[in-house]
Design a protein around this motif. Structure first.
Motif, PDB file in Angstrom:
ATOM      1  N   LEU A 231      -5.666  -7.688   8.783  1.00  0.00           N
ATOM      2  CA  LEU A 231      -4.893  -6.982   7.764  1.00  0.00           C
ATOM      3  C   LEU A 231      -4.813  -7.779   6.467  1.00  0.00           C
ATOM      4  N   VAL A 232      -4.675  -9.081   6.583  1.00  0.00           N
ATOM      5  CA  VAL A 232      -4.607  -9.936   5.395  1.00  0.00           C
ATOM      6  C   VAL A 232      -5.877  -9.770   4.551  1.00  0.00           C
ATOM      7  N   SER A 233      -6.993  -9.540   5.209  1.00  0.00           N
ATOM      8  CA  SER A 233      -8.265  -9.391   4.492  1.00  0.00           C
ATOM      9  C   SER A 233      -8.463  -7.976   3.949  1.00  0.00           C
ATOM     10  N   ALA A 234      -7.569  -7.048   4.300  1.00  0.00           N
ATOM     11  CA  ALA A 234      -7.747  -5.640   3.935  1.00  0.00           C
ATOM     12  C   ALA A 234      -6.948  -5.226   2.712  1.00  0.00           C
ATOM     13  N   VAL A 235      -6.272  -6.176   2.068  1.00  0.00           N
ATOM     14  CA  VAL A 235      -5.442  -5.852   0.911  1.00  0.00           C
ATOM     15  C   VAL A 235      -6.313  -5.441  -0.278  1.00  0.00           C
ATOM     16  N   ASN A 236      -5.853  -4.446  -1.033  1.00  0.00           N
ATOM     17  CA  ASN A 236      -6.553  -4.011  -2.243  1.00  0.00           C
ATOM     18  C   ASN A 236      -6.193  -4.906  -3.435  1.00  0.00           C
ATOM     19  N   GLU A 237      -6.929  -4.769  -4.505  1.00  0.00           N
ATOM     20  CA  GLU A 237      -6.726  -5.628  -5.679  1.00  0.00           C
ATOM     21  C   GLU A 237      -5.340  -5.457  -6.296  1.00  0.00           C
ATOM     22  N   ASP A 238      -4.741  -4.267  -6.142  1.00  0.00           N
ATOM     23  CA  ASP A 238      -3.419  -4.027  -6.732  1.00  0.00           C
ATOM     24  C   ASP A 238      -2.277  -4.548  -5.871  1.00  0.00           C
ATOM     25  N   GLY A 239      -2.623  -5.174  -4.733  1.00  0.00           N
ATOM     26  CA  GLY A 239      -1.609  -5.727  -3.839  1.00  0.00           C
ATOM     27  C   GLY A 239      -1.172  -4.784  -2.751  1.00  0.00           C
ATOM     28  N   GLY A 240      -1.604  -3.532  -2.829  1.00  0.00           N
ATOM     29  CA  GLY A 240      -1.222  -2.546  -1.831  1.00  0.00           C
ATOM     30  C   GLY A 240      -2.290  -2.353  -0.768  1.00  0.00           C
ATOM     31  N   PHE A 241      -2.025  -1.409   0.136  1.00  0.00           N
ATOM     32  CA  PHE A 241      -2.953  -1.104   1.232  1.00  0.00           C
ATOM     33  C   PHE A 241      -3.180   0.400   1.299  1.00  0.00           C
ATOM     34  N   GLY A 242      -4.421   0.779   1.562  1.00  0.00           N
ATOM     35  CA  GLY A 242      -4.734   2.178   1.816  1.00  0.00           C
ATOM     36  C   GLY A 242      -4.814   2.427   3.306  1.00  0.00           C
ATOM     37  N   LYS A 243      -4.894   3.692   3.691  1.00  0.00           N
ATOM     38  CA  LYS A 243      -4.946   4.027   5.113  1.00  0.00           C
ATOM     39  C   LYS A 243      -6.168   3.430   5.805  1.00  0.00           C
ATOM     40  N   ASP A 244      -7.237   3.251   5.046  1.00  0.00           N
ATOM     41  CA  ASP A 244      -8.424   2.574   5.565  1.00  0.00           C
ATOM     42  C   ASP A 244      -9.038   1.749   4.436  1.00  0.00           C
ATOM     43  N   LEU A 245     -10.096   1.031   4.757  1.00  0.00           N
ATOM     44  CA  LEU A 245     -10.698   0.121   3.780  1.00  0.00           C
ATOM     45  C   LEU A 245     -11.315   0.852   2.590  1.00  0.00           C
ATOM     46  N   TYR A 246     -11.491   2.160   2.726  1.00  0.00           N
ATOM     47  CA  TYR A 246     -12.187   2.920   1.692  1.00  0.00           C
ATOM     48  C   TYR A 246     -11.214   3.750   0.855  1.00  0.00           C
ATOM     49  N   SER A 247      -9.915   3.589   1.076  1.00  0.00           N
ATOM     50  CA  SER A 247      -8.905   4.385   0.381  1.00  0.00           C
ATOM     51  C   SER A 247      -8.132   3.533  -0.613  1.00  0.00           C
ATOM     52  N   LYS A 248      -7.672   4.183  -1.666  1.00  0.00           N
ATOM     53  CA  LYS A 248      -6.813   3.488  -2.619  1.00  0.00           C
ATOM     54  C   LYS A 248      -5.450   3.229  -1.992  1.00  0.00           C
ATOM     55  N   SER A 249      -4.718   2.320  -2.550  1.00  0.00           N
ATOM     56  CA  SER A 249      -3.404   1.958  -2.000  1.00  0.00           C
ATOM     57  C   SER A 249      -2.454   3.148  -2.028  1.00  0.00           C
ATOM     58  N   ASP A 250      -1.602   3.227  -1.020  1.00  0.00           N
ATOM     59  CA  ASP A 250      -0.538   4.217  -1.031  1.00  0.00           C
ATOM     60  C   ASP A 250       0.745   3.562  -0.529  1.00  0.00           C
ATOM     61  N   PRO A 251       1.896   4.028  -1.015  1.00  0.00           N
ATOM     62  CA  PRO A 251       3.169   3.375  -0.675  1.00  0.00           C
ATOM     63  C   PRO A 251       3.492   3.383   0.820  1.00  0.00           C
ATOM     64  N   GLY A 252       3.232   4.499   1.486  1.00  0.00           N
ATOM     65  CA  GLY A 252       3.580   4.582   2.905  1.00  0.00           C
ATOM     66  C   GLY A 252       2.851   3.559   3.754  1.00  0.00           C
ATOM     67  N   THR A 253       1.536   3.427   3.539  1.00  0.00           N
ATOM     68  CA  THR A 253       0.758   2.450   4.304  1.00  0.00           C
ATOM     69  C   THR A 253       1.132   1.027   3.924  1.00  0.00           C
ATOM     70  N   THR A 254       1.366   0.798   2.649  1.00  0.00           N
ATOM     71  CA  THR A 254       1.740  -0.554   2.202  1.00  0.00           C
ATOM     72  C   THR A 254       3.047  -1.003   2.850  1.00  0.00           C
ATOM     73  N   ALA A 255       4.041  -0.114   2.879  1.00  0.00           N
ATOM     74  CA  ALA A 255       5.312  -0.448   3.539  1.00  0.00           C
ATOM     75  C   ALA A 255       5.104  -0.665   5.030  1.00  0.00           C
ATOM     76  N   LEU A 256       4.232   0.134   5.623  1.00  0.00           N
ATOM     77  CA  LEU A 256       3.933  -0.008   7.050  1.00  0.00           C
ATOM     78  C   LEU A 256       3.375  -1.398   7.354  1.00  0.00           C
ATOM     79  N   VAL A 257       2.478  -1.875   6.519  1.00  0.00           N
ATOM     80  CA  VAL A 257       1.889  -3.208   6.718  1.00  0.00           C
ATOM     81  C   VAL A 257       2.961  -4.293   6.562  1.00  0.00           C
ATOM     82  N   ILE A 258       3.817  -4.158   5.559  1.00  0.00           N
ATOM     83  CA  ILE A 258       4.889  -5.139   5.359  1.00  0.00           C
ATOM     84  C   ILE A 258       5.786  -5.208   6.589  1.00  0.00           C
TER      85      ILE A 258
END
Length: 265
Positions: A231-258
């Motif tokens: 997961l640490v390696s899957a972070v996007n450039e904006d600091g967030g996380f998308g549902k998969d490696l090919y998606s832009k960051s979204d708040p729900g997934t980012t909070a889930l990872v936190i």
């Protein structure tokens, strides 16, 4: 890790909507994000707007109305009940008390709570039980009937035929109310070992987070370390996380990872 979590929370702060919500405005997602924050590291205006939006979603009958079809009304109500307590909303609060009454009054005859998606009955039911348990309603007959329904359901449940999002929540919620038996716990760990590797191969960020948060709740170390490192390696450039490696960051997934990394499911 501290830097990663800090950047992820900053992404969530930047992505808050003008009305105080996140994403599509579902109470469940907004509650998840508020749960990922704390008063110590979040600007007061962000929290105030978020909490203000969340409680504005409550209807006159006590339930929190969903904005999409993603989550049931019961799930949209149960999660805010759990999270608002973090910000000093206690059982005597009208936002909590009326929501608890709504949950009790809207339980099905078989002991479950359901909604538009019948496949989420166990997901929703165990979350509602967790909310009732948290506020000391575990002695009522309706609660006991819900537990019976959940234990019977999960015993017959084939984890591999369900999305990961339908499997993790019942395991975590039953663990939190002290009703997860050892056999089911070991069955989940075996399932998680297999799913972690296939999910990593598929770049499934959300699924890895679901598995990591659940394994941490079960105090499992080995597979948790594998999932967290990936997961640490899957972070996007904006600091967030998308549902998969090919998606832009979204708040729900980012909070889930936190929440998963912080063992706060």
């Amino acid at each position: 890790m501290e830097s990663l979590l800090k950047n992820a929370k900053e992404y969530l702060i930047r992505s808050q909507n003008p009305d105080g919500s996140w994403g599509n405005g579902d109470p469940y997602i907004c509650a998840r994000i508020l749960n990922a924050f704390s008063e110590e590291d979040t600007p007061k205006d962000v929290l105030d707007k978020g909490i203000g939006y969340l409680v504005s979603c409550q209807q006159d009958d006590g339930h929190y109305a969903g904005k999409t079809n993603m989550f049931t009304d019961a799930a949209n109500t149960a999660y805010p009940i759990l999270v608002l307590n973090k910000y000093a909303f206690h059982k005597a609060s009208k936002y909590i008390s009326t929501a608890l009454i709504w949950l009790i009054e809207n339980q099905n005859e078989d002991g479950s709570w359901s909604g538009r998606n019948k496949n989420k009955n166990l997901y929703t039911t165990t979350l509602c039980l967790r909310a009732l348990h948290f506020y000391y309603f575990s002695g009522i007959a309706r609660y006991k009937k819900g537990v019976e329904y959940s234990l019977e359901y999960i015993e017959k449940m084939n984890f591999y035929r369900e999305p990961v999002s339908h499997v993790y929540s019942p395991i975590v919620n039953l663990k939190k109310i002290d009703r997860l038996d050892k056999k089911t716990e070991e069955r989940f760990k075996s399932y998680a070992t297999r799913l972690i590797h296939t999910s990593i191969m598929g770049g499934q960020v959300a699924d890895i987070a679901y598995l990591l948060g659940t394994l941490k709740a079960l105090d499992e170390k080995e597979d948790s370390a594998i999932a967290e490192e990936w997961l640490v390696s899957a972070v996007n450039e904006d600091g967030g996380f998308g549902k998969d490696l090919y998606s832009k960051s979204d708040p729900g997934t980012t909070a889930l990872v936190i929440l998963a990394i912080g063992n706060e499911f």
